[in-house]
Design a protein around this motif. Structure first.
Motif, PDB file in Angstrom:
ATOM      1  N   ARG B 144      31.769  40.052  34.527  1.00 33.61           N
ATOM      2  CA  ARG B 144      32.116  41.412  34.961  1.00 33.61           C
ATOM      3  C   ARG B 144      33.046  41.367  36.157  1.00 33.61           C
ATOM      4  N   ARG B 145      33.317  40.179  36.682  1.00 32.91           N
ATOM      5  CA  ARG B 145      34.175  40.084  37.866  1.00 32.91           C
ATOM      6  C   ARG B 145      35.458  39.319  37.528  1.00 32.91           C
ATOM      7  N   CYS B 148      36.505  39.172  33.885  1.00 33.12           N
ATOM      8  CA  CYS B 148      36.421  40.416  33.116  1.00 33.12           C
ATOM      9  C   CYS B 148      37.662  40.565  32.243  1.00 33.12           C
ATOM     10  N   TRP B 347      35.836  50.227  35.879  1.00 28.95           N
ATOM     11  CA  TRP B 347      36.493  49.053  36.465  1.00 28.95           C
ATOM     12  C   TRP B 347      36.116  47.751  35.758  1.00 28.95           C
ATOM     13  N   ASP B 348      34.870  47.621  35.263  1.00 27.69           N
ATOM     14  CA  ASP B 348      34.510  46.342  34.640  1.00 27.69           C
ATOM     15  C   ASP B 348      33.877  46.489  33.247  1.00 27.69           C
ATOM     16  N   SER B 392      34.398  45.345  43.477  1.00 29.24           N
ATOM     17  CA  SER B 392      34.730  44.528  42.315  1.00 29.24           C
ATOM     18  C   SER B 392      36.167  44.039  42.334  1.00 29.24           C
ATOM     19  N   CYS B 394      37.483  43.223  39.720  1.00 29.59           N
ATOM     20  CA  CYS B 394      37.940  43.610  38.393  1.00 29.59           C
ATOM     21  C   CYS B 394      38.423  45.058  38.420  1.00 29.59           C
ATOM     22  N   GLY B 405      40.100  39.150  37.125  1.00 25.51           N
ATOM     23  CA  GLY B 405      39.768  40.067  38.187  1.00 25.51           C
ATOM     24  C   GLY B 405      40.842  40.203  39.231  1.00 25.51           C
TER      25      GLY B 405
END
Lengths: 336, 407
Positions: B144-145, B148, B347-348, B392, B394, B405
């Motif tokens: 997720r970071r 991503c 964002w992610d 984040s 990402c 990211g």
């Protein structure tokens, strides 16, 4: 306190009530004499119905029921109260005057909300396990028909002419329109997310549906089954995520609707004609079940997460009192 | 369907309504593929028998089946037929080749039941294509970071979300002094880091942090013996981070002081739990149990949720090329049977959702649901769990083809 002494106390209370109600019956409106004035509240977790005196709001009886009693409804003659139990999959039938269970009807596991045909002969209940609407002949106690609907059906409403049954599906996000005679779905109406329960306007022209996750009420025209409007609720200081409307009821003149907003701990008072929210009334935790007195002056609100019922003065628009009512109170029915 | 707030999502639906009306009659087909590694160690039979909390209890595929099953009524109405196709793939190359072959046949939606490393490589390898990947079983924060990807959605909560949920619970209980016991396996590192961050973020006090090791060697008993690990430390709670689960299982009731154990044993933050009994959960749990002959766990729920989300947009939009944007729309309301309005973080592309703090494993109880009262966020309280927009690296947008990211 032992069970025996509890029963004795209850009997004494009951005797007192009879004295009070007998006196009231003599001096008050004779036409209401056969109504007990009792307020019946089902408790999902205690398997009981708490009965309050409609005037003093004192508990006058505690009636044992089948397991997980939820929706309740009076028969058209008001002589009997039908109580649907989710865990036992049956309905218990209560003699309203005697406050005693007198009969039972086998339903299905997961039976929650039901409605009766106007003649009181057929019971229609939503069967959330089987995703169907089941029709039960109350004389033979047999299921006469099942109609397949979307997953997790909940709210059930029969039109006053008995021809049409409306059912919500919480998962399909639809209101199913069922032809009662044919036993068929004739239309599916897309409404908001997780539709729960219904109210019909007095003129029968509008069907109001609460959308728990949609944070709204869909207003359906019964003439063509189209969604005429969607009513949203924004009590001050709350976000849309906190608004989870479930219970709904209307005044007998059809002018005012009350919507229980669940997590927002408020009941919305709505002007039906203009579809505008007039007021939000603070109640207990997670209000769902609503019941309005015949004179439209008193609203009872079952607060599922604070184990009590808020009693609201409709004219002043605020709660007067909260009364303890068993664990997880679900529905309220007034015998007036 | 009209949901507040009125958003572009509804305009999109309105535009699609006409197209749908003509299509509904003809019947459409939607194929969802589920990509899995047949040798995935997570599903080793002996391992599954352990029922470690927070771990899968079986392949999440049944979750997707249940989602399709419970949508039958709507799908029939819309004339949409949804099928599920199994795609076994031993490695990234095989997975990529099979996905590309299916994409040529028109398949666009792929559930990934794969280890996190494979998910990252696969998303990268497929970034130039228009397929959508739904991660249902990899909790790694990095997906997720830094790793991503625009084509990758996540319905399973990540390690940062579960750690934050636990920290919120401890804060709300005022159990502020934490002894952290940490594993040293590669899979533990990200979880340890997430726990440390959550402890800091919520103002808990880390009184000590000690590495542990699974061992019977008397020379290593300082690392292996819970009594020795917890001796002389005045903490309110012992937070054990053990991605494997074997060590954590024996921490409760072995501490010197009588202290609750949380993290990988004792009280565990989960995306789903079979004891949750509100908002339609008992019905979902029963449907799942009937289909799988076992209870529903987080990854099963994640596969169910991803399938429900795909069906939600596919019912409205026949053209799959519009699905990514529709799923990213912040006005969408997904019903995860957790009582909250769920949507994907822009964002992610992680699904924001409440988490359960469960104790006692299968058949146990739920001590609380995060986010807890009082943990507020300027936009959506669900975003107090996990990596918020500003934190984040990402920064995905509606433009497809984003990945990585750091931009």
């Amino acid at each position: 306190m032992t069970n025996g002494s509890k029963r004795e106390t209850m009997q004494k209370t009951l005797i007192k009530l009879f004295v009070i109600s007998a006196t009231t019956a003599v001096f008050a409106v004779p036409a209401w004499a056969k109504q007990t004035g009792g307020v019946f509240i089902s408790s999902e977790k205690d398997n009981t119905i708490t009965v309050l005196d409609g005037k003093t709001w004192q508990q006058v009886a505690l009636i044992k029921t089948c397991k997980r009693p939820r929706h309740m409804q009076l028969t058209p003659d008001s002589a009997r109260l039908i109580v649907a139990c989710g865990d036992d999959g049956r309905a218990d039938i209560l003699d309203v005057a005697k406050k005693q269970m007198v009969d039972r009807v086998q339903l299905e596991q997961g039976a929650e909300i039901f409605d009766l045909s106007p003649d009181g002969k057929t019971l229609y209940f939503s069967n959330e396990e089987q995703a169907q609407l089941s029709m039960v002949n109350l004389a033979t106690k047999k299921v006469v028909r099942n109609v397949k609907v979307g997953e997790e059906p909940e709210g059930v409403k029969v039109t006053p002419d008995g021809k049409t049954i409306y059912v919500t599906s919480e998962v399909a996000n639809m209101v199913h329109v069922i032809d009662a005679a044919a036993g068929k779905v004739v239309k599916n109406i897309e409404v908001g997310k997780r539709p729960r329960r219904f109210a019909l306007t007095a003129d029968g022209k509008e069907l109001w549906v609460t959308n728990e996750l949609g944070a709204s009420v869909s207003i359906i025209r019964t003439a063509d089954h189209s969604v005429a409007a969607t009513l949203e609720f924004v009590p001050k200081g709350f976000r849309v995520d906190d608004i989870t409307p479930v219970g709904i009821t209307m005044t007998r003149d059809g002018k005012t609707a009350f919507v229980a907003l669940g997590r927002a701990n408020h009941v919305a008072v709505v002007d039906v004609a203009t579809r505008t929210v007039k007021k939000f009334i603070l109640v207990g935790k997670r209000p769902w079940g609503l019941a309005l007195s015949r004179d439209n002056l008193t609203l009872y609100v079952a607060n599922g997460m604070s184990d009590d019922v808020s009693i609201i003065d409709v004219t002043r628009g605020r709660a007067l009192k909260s009364v303890k009512a068993g664990r997880v109170p679900h529905s309220v029915v007034i015998d007036d | 369907m009209i949901e507040p707030p009125l958003s572009q999502w509804h305009k999109v639906i309105a535009c699609a309504a006409l197209a749908l009306a003509s299509l509904a009659a003809q019947g459409r087909e939607l194929k969802i593929a589920i990509v899995f590694d047949p040798d995935d160690a997570h599903y080793d039979a002996k391992r599954l028998e352990k029922n470690y909390p927070g771990h899968p209890l079986g392949r999440p595929r049944v979750g997707a089946e249940v989602a399709i099953g419970e949508s039958t009524f709507q799908l029939d109405q819309a004339g949409l037929k949804v099928t599920l196709q199994d795609v076994p793939a031993e490695n990234v190359q095989a997975a990529k080749a099979k996905i590309e072959a299916l994409a040529k046949q028109g398949v666009r939606h792929f559930l990934l039941d794969l280890p996190g490393v494979t998910v990252a490589k696969l998303a990268m390898a497929l970034r130039k294509t228009d397929v959508m990947l739904f991660n249902v079983s990899a909790p790694e924060v990095t997906l997720r970071r830094d790793a991503c990807s625009a084509n990758l959605f996540h319905t399973l909560p990540d390690e940062a979300m579960t750690a934050d949920a636990m920290a919120q619970f401890l804060t709300s209980r005022k159990w502020t002094k934490v002894l952290l016991l940490t594993g040293a396996m590669p899979a533990d590192l990200a979880q340890v880091s997430a726990a440390q961050k959550a402890i800091k973020r919520y103002g808990l006090k880390l009184v000590a942090s000690k590495p542990f090791k699974l061992s019977n060697d008397p020379r290593e008993r300082d690392l292996a013996n819970v009594t020795l690990l917890t001796a002389g430390i005045e903490a309110d709670v012992v937070w054990v981070v053990d991605a494997d689960g074997e060590f954590a299982r024996d921490v409760p009731y072995h501490t010197v002081l009588p202290r609750p154990v949380v993290g990988s044993a004792g009280l565990v933050a989960e995306g789903w739990h079979a004891s949750w009994e509100r908002y339609g959960a008992p019905q979902l749990n029963r449907r799942f149990k009937k289909a799988a002959n076992r209870v529903m766990a987080s990854a099963d729920w994640a596969a169910w949720m991803a399938t429900k989300a795909i069906i939600e947009v596919a019912l409205k939009l026949p053209d799959a090329s519009q699905h990514r944007r529709a799923l990213r729309n912040q006005g969408i309301v997904l019903d995860g049977f957790k009582g909250a309005r769920l949507s994907f973080r822009s964002w992610d592309q992680q699904l924001r959702q409440p988490l359960f703090l469960a104790q006692g494993g299968i058949g146990g109880g739920i001590a609380g649901v995060a986010p807890f009262d009082g943990f507020l966020h300027p936009k959506n309280n669900l975003d107090t769990l996990g990596t918020d927009e500003k934190e984040s690296p990402c920064k995905l947008t509606d433009a497809s083809g984003d990945s990585g990211g750091k931009k």
